[in-house]
Design a protein around this motif. Structure first.
Motif, PDB file in Angstrom:
ATOM      1  N   ASN A 166      -1.041   3.239   7.655  1.00  0.00           N
ATOM      2  CA  ASN A 166      -2.071   4.311   6.482  1.00  0.00           C
ATOM      3  C   ASN A 166      -3.217   5.521   7.549  1.00  0.00           C
ATOM      4  O   ASN A 166      -2.687   6.487   6.631  1.00  0.00           O
ATOM      5  CB  ASN A 166      -3.051   3.227   5.669  1.00  0.00           C
ATOM      6  CG  ASN A 166      -2.003   2.692   4.889  1.00  0.00           C
ATOM      7  OD1 ASN A 166      -1.589   3.117   3.845  1.00  0.00           O
ATOM      8  ND2 ASN A 166      -2.481   0.986   4.467  1.00  0.00           N
TER       9      ASN A 166
ATOM     10  N   LYS B 247      -1.041   8.489   7.485  1.00  0.00           N
ATOM     11  CA  LYS B 247      -0.931   8.762   6.315  1.00  0.00           C
ATOM     12  C   LYS B 247      -2.196  10.124   6.367  1.00  0.00           C
ATOM     13  O   LYS B 247      -1.602  11.306   5.881  1.00  0.00           O
ATOM     14  CB  LYS B 247      -0.498   8.206   5.417  1.00  0.00           C
ATOM     15  CG  LYS B 247       1.360   7.866   5.313  1.00  0.00           C
ATOM     16  CD  LYS B 247       1.628   7.222   4.913  1.00  0.00           C
ATOM     17  CE  LYS B 247       2.525   6.136   4.775  1.00  0.00           C
ATOM     18  NZ  LYS B 247       3.167   4.885   3.719  1.00  0.00           N
ATOM     19  N   GLU B 248      -2.944   9.513   6.133  1.00  0.00           N
ATOM     20  CA  GLU B 248      -4.363   9.924   5.599  1.00  0.00           C
ATOM     21  C   GLU B 248      -4.182  11.113   6.609  1.00  0.00           C
ATOM     22  O   GLU B 248      -5.287  12.579   6.337  1.00  0.00           O
ATOM     23  CB  GLU B 248      -5.177   8.769   6.025  1.00  0.00           C
ATOM     24  CG  GLU B 248      -6.860   9.446   5.693  1.00  0.00           C
ATOM     25  CD  GLU B 248      -7.131   9.447   4.205  1.00  0.00           C
ATOM     26  OE1 GLU B 248      -6.085   9.247   3.122  1.00  0.00           O
ATOM     27  OE2 GLU B 248      -8.158   9.999   3.668  1.00  0.00           O
ATOM     28  N   THR B 249      -4.561  10.819   8.521  1.00  0.00           N
ATOM     29  CA  THR B 249      -4.250  12.209   8.700  1.00  0.00           C
ATOM     30  C   THR B 249      -3.531  13.015   8.733  1.00  0.00           C
ATOM     31  O   THR B 249      -4.130  14.758   8.965  1.00  0.00           O
ATOM     32  CB  THR B 249      -4.037  11.898  10.753  1.00  0.00           C
ATOM     33  OG1 THR B 249      -4.291  10.427  10.786  1.00  0.00           O
ATOM     34  CG2 THR B 249      -4.277  12.857  11.720  1.00  0.00           C
ATOM     35  N   LEU B 250      -2.432  13.075   8.279  1.00  0.00           N
ATOM     36  CA  LEU B 250      -1.524  14.404   7.762  1.00  0.00           C
ATOM     37  C   LEU B 250      -1.998  14.836   6.418  1.00  0.00           C
ATOM     38  O   LEU B 250      -2.398  15.805   6.804  1.00  0.00           O
ATOM     39  CB  LEU B 250      -0.363  13.878   7.714  1.00  0.00           C
ATOM     40  CG  LEU B 250       0.264  13.262   9.433  1.00  0.00           C
ATOM     41  CD1 LEU B 250       1.749  12.111   8.948  1.00  0.00           C
ATOM     42  CD2 LEU B 250       0.304  14.375  10.605  1.00  0.00           C
ATOM     43  N   LYS B 251      -2.203  14.084   5.844  1.00  0.00           N
ATOM     44  CA  LYS B 251      -2.740  14.332   4.597  1.00  0.00           C
ATOM     45  C   LYS B 251      -3.518  15.817   4.465  1.00  0.00           C
ATOM     46  O   LYS B 251      -3.462  16.356   3.890  1.00  0.00           O
ATOM     47  CB  LYS B 251      -3.558  13.171   3.232  1.00  0.00           C
ATOM     48  CG  LYS B 251      -3.039  13.469   1.712  1.00  0.00           C
ATOM     49  CD  LYS B 251      -3.931  12.301   1.251  1.00  0.00           C
ATOM     50  CE  LYS B 251      -4.774  12.535   0.910  1.00  0.00           C
ATOM     51  NZ  LYS B 251      -5.197  10.963   0.368  1.00  0.00           N
ATOM     52  N   PHE B 252      -4.931  15.715   5.344  1.00  0.00           N
ATOM     53  CA  PHE B 252      -5.670  16.297   6.221  1.00  0.00           C
ATOM     54  C   PHE B 252      -4.991  17.714   6.859  1.00  0.00           C
ATOM     55  O   PHE B 252      -6.287  17.856   7.557  1.00  0.00           O
ATOM     56  CB  PHE B 252      -7.041  16.144   6.506  1.00  0.00           C
ATOM     57  CG  PHE B 252      -7.613  15.146   5.394  1.00  0.00           C
ATOM     58  CD1 PHE B 252      -8.277  15.991   3.884  1.00  0.00           C
ATOM     59  CD2 PHE B 252      -7.614  14.030   4.474  1.00  0.00           C
ATOM     60  CE1 PHE B 252      -8.915  15.200   2.861  1.00  0.00           C
ATOM     61  CE2 PHE B 252      -7.661  13.092   4.077  1.00  0.00           C
ATOM     62  CZ  PHE B 252      -8.616  14.005   2.815  1.00  0.00           C
TER      63      PHE B 252
ATOM     64  N   ASP C 239       6.314  14.094   7.470  1.00  0.00           N
ATOM     65  CA  ASP C 239       6.132  15.182   8.230  1.00  0.00           C
ATOM     66  C   ASP C 239       5.665  14.688   9.136  1.00  0.00           C
ATOM     67  O   ASP C 239       4.589  13.908   9.336  1.00  0.00           O
ATOM     68  CB  ASP C 239       4.943  15.681   7.163  1.00  0.00           C
ATOM     69  CG  ASP C 239       4.690  17.029   8.428  1.00  0.00           C
ATOM     70  OD1 ASP C 239       5.365  17.155   9.416  1.00  0.00           O
ATOM     71  OD2 ASP C 239       3.718  17.328   8.114  1.00  0.00           O
TER      72      ASP C 239
ATOM     73  N   VAL D 219       6.365   7.655   6.609  1.00  0.00           N
ATOM     74  CA  VAL D 219       5.668   9.723   7.068  1.00  0.00           C
ATOM     75  C   VAL D 219       6.957   9.828   6.744  1.00  0.00           C
ATOM     76  O   VAL D 219       8.069  10.314   8.040  1.00  0.00           O
ATOM     77  CB  VAL D 219       5.040   9.158   8.220  1.00  0.00           C
ATOM     78  CG1 VAL D 219       4.265  10.390   8.801  1.00  0.00           C
ATOM     79  CG2 VAL D 219       3.736   8.327   8.058  1.00  0.00           C
TER      80      VAL D 219
ATOM     81  N   PHE E 130      -8.941   5.263   6.105  1.00  0.00           N
ATOM     82  CA  PHE E 130      -7.716   5.901   4.865  1.00  0.00           C
ATOM     83  C   PHE E 130      -8.287   5.655   3.596  1.00  0.00           C
ATOM     84  O   PHE E 130      -7.694   6.239   2.826  1.00  0.00           O
ATOM     85  CB  PHE E 130      -7.097   5.525   5.018  1.00  0.00           C
ATOM     86  CG  PHE E 130      -6.942   3.833   4.900  1.00  0.00           C
ATOM     87  CD1 PHE E 130      -7.077   2.950   5.893  1.00  0.00           C
ATOM     88  CD2 PHE E 130      -6.073   2.816   3.828  1.00  0.00           C
ATOM     89  CE1 PHE E 130      -6.210   1.874   6.230  1.00  0.00           C
ATOM     90  CE2 PHE E 130      -6.072   1.689   3.718  1.00  0.00           C
ATOM     91  CZ  PHE E 130      -5.981   0.670   4.887  1.00  0.00           C
TER      92      PHE E 130
END
Ligand code: PGA
Length: 234
Positions: free
Chosen positions: A104, A107-112, A149, A147, A61
């Motif tokens: 974390n 969150k990083e996964t969803l960000k992309f 979404d 989180v 992340f």
């Protein structure tokens, strides 16, 4: 929503040739199925495998920064990867992933725009001490803290004592745990079961434990057996 059957190859196989062979066997076998089949190979095989949705077995992340060994969400997205396994008990144990690190990574996964397969599960000791639900609740709440979404979230219930042991969790107990997990997540979120799944027990988890899919380790390295598992979920 379609059932989701995920092949978790872990640290296998040992060669690109074998990876391509297993993958092509799976691809052919699931051609006419409606179940969503995802293969999660080790990172280095991801660019080789084409024709089925792919998942990564981890994500890091500190995207774009100095992290020796890191694989970022941007890299996975660029390769066309769709799913990311997060918080697997083996990563929690050997890579020392805490609930905070797992959070974390989600969150990083969803960000992309990638879809998490968020793994939770209790040890044999926690289960014997009557702490299973407490552990599951903590892992879910901490893992999903902040989180917003949850649309593309998938949760995998994997009792640690059932992973790679042949000692799969009973359908009754799995159903109880899945029902408990559902209290903390949106209705539409898929909950998968994982832990010594094979074609002889797979249909039972879908039909009777009401799992929305399966996370399959050992049995996913045998294309024929894995295809049978996918078909049993149809
Ligand atoms: P197993 O592994 O099917 O070999 O028990 C499942 C997992 O660890 O995801």
């Amino acid at each position: 929503m379609k059932n989701l059957i995920v092949a978790n190859w872990k640290m296998n196989p040992n060669s690109q040739k074998q990876a391509e062979e297993i993958f092509s066997g799976i691809k052919k076998g699931v051609e006419n199925t409606t179940t969503e089949t995802v293969v999660c190979p080790p990172f280095i095989y991801l660019p080789l495998l084409k024709g089925l949705p792919l998942g990564a077995q981890n994500i890091f992340f500190l995207g774009g920064s100095a992290l020796t060994t890191g694989i970022s969400g941007a890299m996975l997205k660029d390769l066309g990867v769709k799913y990311v396994i997060i918080g697997h008990s083996e990563s929690r144990k050997y890579l020392k992933e805490t609930d905070e690190i797992v959070n974390n990574k989600i969150k990083e996964t969803l960000k992309f725009g990638l879809k998490p397969i968020f793994c939770i599960g209790e040890t044999a000791e926690e289960r014997d001490a009557g702490k299973k639900n407490e552990v599951l609740e903590r892992q879910i709440k901490k893992g999903l803290e902040g989180v917003e979404d949850l649309e593309s979230l998938n949760v995998a219930y994997e009792p640690i004592w059932a992973i790679g042991t042949g000692n799969n969790c009973s359908v009754e107990e799995t159903k109880e745990s899945i029902d408990f997990i559902r209290k903390f997540i949106p209705k539409k979120t898929r909950v998968l079961y994982g832990g010594s799944v094979k074609s002889a027990n797979s249909a039972d988890y879908i039909k009777n434990a009401k799992a929305d899919g399966l996370l399959v380790g050992g049995a996913s390295l045998d294309a024929e057996e894995f295809v049978k598992i996918v078909k049993s979920a149809e």
